[in-house]
Design a protein around this motif. Structure first.
Motif, short mmCIF file in Angstrom:
data_model
loop_
_atom_site.label_atom_id
_atom_site.label_comp_id
_atom_site.label_asym_id
_atom_site.label_seq_id
_atom_site.Cartn_x
_atom_site.Cartn_y
_atom_site.Cartn_z
N MET A 15 -12.37 18.43 17.08
CA MET A 15 -12.92 17.52 17.73
C MET A 15 -11.61 16.23 17.58
O MET A 15 -11.21 15.54 16.46
N VAL A 16 -11.45 15.75 18.14
CA VAL A 16 -10.39 14.18 18.75
C VAL A 16 -11.44 12.89 19.67
O VAL A 16 -11.70 13.33 20.51
N ILE A 17 -11.34 11.79 18.70
CA ILE A 17 -12.26 10.89 19.25
C ILE A 17 -11.46 9.76 19.63
O ILE A 17 -10.84 9.18 19.09
N GLY A 24 -17.34 5.56 19.43
CA GLY A 24 -16.48 6.84 18.14
C GLY A 24 -16.10 6.77 16.55
O GLY A 24 -16.47 8.08 16.09
N ALA A 25 -17.34 5.80 16.39
CA ALA A 25 -16.91 5.48 14.65
C ALA A 25 -18.51 6.37 14.53
O ALA A 25 -18.18 7.27 13.70
N VAL A 26 -19.26 6.09 15.01
CA VAL A 26 -20.60 6.80 14.95
C VAL A 26 -20.43 7.85 14.94
O VAL A 26 -20.86 8.90 13.85
N LEU A 27 -20.02 8.60 15.63
CA LEU A 27 -19.68 9.86 15.61
C LEU A 27 -18.63 10.93 15.33
O LEU A 27 -18.75 11.76 14.31
N ALA A 28 -17.36 10.42 15.16
CA ALA A 28 -15.84 10.61 13.54
C ALA A 28 -17.01 10.96 12.91
O ALA A 28 -17.39 11.80 11.79
N LEU A 29 -18.03 10.26 12.42
CA LEU A 29 -19.02 9.66 10.68
C LEU A 29 -19.59 11.36 10.77
O LEU A 29 -19.70 12.45 10.16
N GLU A 30 -20.44 11.57 11.79
CA GLU A 30 -21.42 11.81 12.09
C GLU A 30 -21.02 13.71 12.82
O GLU A 30 -21.08 14.68 11.69
N ALA A 31 -19.93 14.24 13.28
CA ALA A 31 -18.58 15.00 13.36
C ALA A 31 -18.32 15.89 12.05
O ALA A 31 -17.78 17.15 12.05
N ALA A 32 -17.62 15.00 11.28
CA ALA A 32 -17.06 15.48 9.97
C ALA A 32 -17.87 15.23 8.96
O ALA A 32 -17.67 16.39 7.89
N ALA A 34 -21.18 16.97 9.55
CA ALA A 34 -21.27 18.61 10.43
C ALA A 34 -20.62 19.45 9.62
O ALA A 34 -20.34 20.68 9.88
N GLY A 35 -19.40 19.03 9.22
CA GLY A 35 -17.77 19.67 8.44
C GLY A 35 -17.04 20.35 9.88
O GLY A 35 -15.90 21.16 9.26
N TYR A 36 -17.02 19.77 10.74
CA TYR A 36 -16.05 19.45 11.79
C TYR A 36 -14.22 18.74 11.35
O TYR A 36 -15.11 17.86 10.48
N THR A 37 -13.62 19.37 11.40
CA THR A 37 -11.80 18.78 11.41
C THR A 37 -11.60 17.37 12.40
O THR A 37 -12.43 17.98 13.68
N VAL A 38 -11.71 16.48 12.06
CA VAL A 38 -11.82 15.64 12.91
C VAL A 38 -11.19 14.47 13.38
O VAL A 38 -10.21 13.76 11.85
N ALA A 39 -10.18 13.71 14.02
CA ALA A 39 -9.99 12.82 14.04
C ALA A 39 -10.02 11.82 15.09
O ALA A 39 -10.56 12.41 16.02
N LEU A 40 -10.19 10.60 14.44
CA LEU A 40 -10.47 8.94 15.28
C LEU A 40 -9.67 8.63 15.83
O LEU A 40 -8.40 7.91 15.09
N LEU A 41 -8.95 7.95 17.07
CA LEU A 41 -7.15 7.23 17.29
C LEU A 41 -8.10 6.26 18.38
O LEU A 41 -8.87 6.45 18.89
N VAL A 228 -13.54 13.61 22.72
CA VAL A 228 -14.07 13.01 23.44
C VAL A 228 -13.69 12.00 24.09
O VAL A 228 -13.76 11.24 23.02
N ASN A 229 -14.02 11.41 24.70
CA ASN A 229 -13.11 9.70 25.13
C ASN A 229 -14.58 8.93 25.54
O ASN A 229 -15.22 8.71 25.61
N ALA A 230 -14.68 7.97 23.94
CA ALA A 230 -15.04 6.83 23.54
C ALA A 230 -14.54 5.74 24.16
O ALA A 230 -15.11 5.18 23.27
N SER A 231 -13.66 5.64 24.47
CA SER A 231 -13.01 4.35 24.96
C SER A 231 -13.44 3.44 25.83
O SER A 231 -12.24 2.29 25.93
N GLY A 232 -14.67 3.07 25.86
CA GLY A 232 -15.02 1.86 26.12
C GLY A 232 -14.67 1.73 28.20
O GLY A 232 -14.86 2.83 28.67
N PRO A 233 -14.30 0.22 28.85
CA PRO A 233 -14.16 0.03 29.59
C PRO A 233 -12.59 1.52 29.95
O PRO A 233 -12.27 1.13 31.17
N GLN A 234 -11.95 1.54 29.18
CA GLN A 234 -11.02 2.71 29.50
C GLN A 234 -11.13 3.64 30.13
O GLN A 234 -10.33 5.04 29.69
N ILE A 235 -12.57 4.21 29.77
CA ILE A 235 -12.58 5.75 29.88
C ILE A 235 -12.27 6.53 30.58
O ILE A 235 -12.19 7.67 31.26
#
Length: 558
Positions: A15-17, A24-32, A34-41, A228-235
């Motif tokens: 998953m890339v957030i 995005g920050a909370v999802l990055a924590l919960e996904a990581a 849960a065991g998924y390999t996660v990148a937060l950009l 996961v597109n969590a870019s706010g006004p830039q979605i």
């Protein structure tokens, strides 16, 4: 926590957030976790945009009583508790007060009944929380107590005040960053100043992202199974043509900071002077509430004012006229405040998803009431793409849970075993004893400060004071005394928290500039410290200072 560019290039991520705001920050924590390999950009710095626009109140959903929406109340209550549990050093109880008038819908009796119902719905609001962070039940005050708390209040038919308890994130920018930092400890790969340029596709399935590193202007392709597109006004920039995002409307949301302590002890909710009809409310009060939130001893945050935004969502800008308009509205709501532009020291502004507004009426914005999670493949869109339309800062934990539940339900990723927590702190710390003895009573002040900002990892920052050059000539080197900021903290921000420019430190790693523009000599000293580590020229130091000062020009009276 490091900016692992090489890992982004060489790893296939589950998953890339996209977007390092609160969702995005909370999802990055919960996904990581849960065991998924996660990148937060994050295209800018973590939490720099819409997530920085708030009154810093972590709402428990009491406003949804008028909608009869118990589901949303529970989402807010549980999410508020999760944030208070996650960062008790940053999220504290906040007493809130609303004056009551007469004996009808705005009366003390009706409000007391409503708060009784809310306390039943919020029966588990303190479960697992430290005792000092417990939220009391709602109560009421007499008319005399309201007069004392709110000098000059409208006394016509005043019957008292209704009191409830929410929470306040004393440094909401730091709170967002805490989630980012914690996700890295569960194996997440996090990076600021990474712009996602486009989605890479294989047929109708997502297979990667094209990314530009804004620190060196290089580009690379990142491999992933879903984004996961969590870019706010830039979605809409990446997925605007996907189902559910076409024609999204936006509203500006503006809060101001004034250097006046208007009220005693409480955050106060006062009704606006213009008519407002909440079309989703079962019980319609007829006015929108403005909150006056006491903050950092001598400041008050006030908001929120909403207006339709007709420009591109990612190009929001604010001018002096906008601030003046908000001031005029606040002065009509509470004339004894007598606020002027000279009192304004900062603002929080951004855009939020809006359903509709009547441009002919001054207060007609109807915001999207709930955040949404869009799984695009369910509507024939791109497989592997998810979009979050976030509305509330508070409910980010609930939204993260909904994203992960949807991924499992749709079998978008294989099940993983929960990740182990990786303590990235130094295994061998320097001996603190000699410095503690030399500091004497000053040590207690410094420890209290570091604990209030960094919580359990305060010792990591103190280690930079011991060995990183923050203690010289028998003195702790201070960048600022009010608010307190140590040179050791700045060194820590650079080495461990990806701070790469002056604004990163002034607005987000510390609270140095979150209330008003720091003095020029403080900014120049801070730029010298960062420049020494990052290799800035004198010209670059001056440029960094100018960029920070420019953030305050909206109301610069000089």
């Amino acid at each position: 926590m490091k900016r692992e560019r090489e890992r982004l290039v060489t790893t296939h991520f589950d998953m890339v957030i996209i977007g390092g705001g609160i969702h995005g920050a909370v999802l990055a924590l919960e996904a990581a976790r849960a065991g998924y390999t996660v990148a937060l950009l994050e295209k800018g710095d973590f939490g720099h945009a819409t997530s920085a626009n708030s009154l810093k109140i972590i709402h428990g959903g009491i406003r949804y009583l008028q909608h009869g929406d118990f589901r949303r109340m529970r989402e807010s209550i549980v999410s508020r508790r999760a944030m208070m549990s996650f960062a008790p050093h940053l999220v504290k109880p906040l007493a809130c007060l609303m004056p009551t008038y007469g004996h009808g819908i705005r009366g003390r009796e009706m409000m007391r009944l409503a708060f009784g119902v809310y306390d039943l719905v919020a029966f588990d609001r303190n479960r697992g929380l430290d005792g000092k962070n417990h939220l009391p039940a709602g109560t009421s005050l007499s008319a005399d107590e309201c007069r004392w708390i709110i000098p000059g209040i409208d006394e016509n038919n005043l019957t008292g005040g209704a009191v409830w308890y929410d929470a306040i994130a004393e440094n909401s920018e730091r709170l967002t960053f805490e989630f980012v930092r914690e996700s890295a400890k569960y194996g997440g790969c996090v990076a600021n100043y990474m712009e996602v340029l486009s989605l890479e596709k294989s047929g109708n399935s997502l297979c990667g992202l094209r990314v530009r590193d804004l620190l060196d202007n290089s580009e690379f392709t990142l491999s992933c199974s879903l984004a996961v597109n969590a870019s706010g006004p830039q979605i809409g920039l990446l997925s605007g043509m996907e189902s559910g995002l076409v024609g999204q409307k936006w509203a500006t949301a503006i809060n101001i900071v004034v250097k006046k302590k208007l009220f005693k002890r409480y955050a106060v909710g006062l009704e606006g002077y213009t008519d407002y009809v909440d079309r989703d409310a079962v019980i319609k009060r007829g006015k929108r509430l403005f909150f006056f939130v006491p903050w950092r001893e001598e400041y008050t945050m006030i908001g929120t004012a909403y207006k339709p935004w007709t420009g591109p969502a990612d190009q929001f800008s604010l001018g002096k006229d906008d601030i003046n308009e908000v001031l005029e509205e606040i002065n009509k709501i509470y004339p004894p405040g007598q606020l002027s532009m000279d009192d304004v020291t900062f603002y929080h502004g951004g855009v939020l998803p809006m359903k509709e507004a009547d441009t002919q009426k001054p207060d007609s914005v109807q915001l999207n009431k709930s955040s949404e999670v869009l799984f695009h493949e369910k509507n024939g869109g791109l497989k592997g793409l998810i979009t979050i339309k976030g509305v509330k800062y508070t409910t980010a934990p609930d939204i993260a849970g909904r994203v992960l539940a949807g991924i499992r339900r749709l079998k978008m990723l294989p099940e993983k075993s929960p990740a182990a927590y990786a303590d990235t702190r130094k295994s061998l710390k320097p001996d603190f004893g000699p410095l503690i003895r030399e500091l004497g009573e000053e040590y207690l002040e410094l420890r209290s400060h570091l604990q209030s900002v960094y919580g359990p990892v305060w010792r990591d920052v103190f280690a930079f004071l011991v060995e990183g050059g923050g203690f010289r000539d028998g003195k702790v080197q201070r960048v600022s005394d009010s608010p307190l900021l140590l040179e050791a903290e700045v060194l820590y921000f650079i080495a461990e928290e990806m701070a790469s420019n002056l604004a990163d430190v002034v607005f987000r790693r510390s609270c140095l500039g979150s209330a008003e523009c720091p003095p020029l000599h403080v900014l120049q000293n801070l730029a010298r410290i960062m420049g020494r580590v990052l290799g800035w020229s004198k010209e670059e130091e001056a440029s960094q200072v100018a960029q920070v000062e420019h953030c305050y020009v909206t109301w610069n009276k000089s």
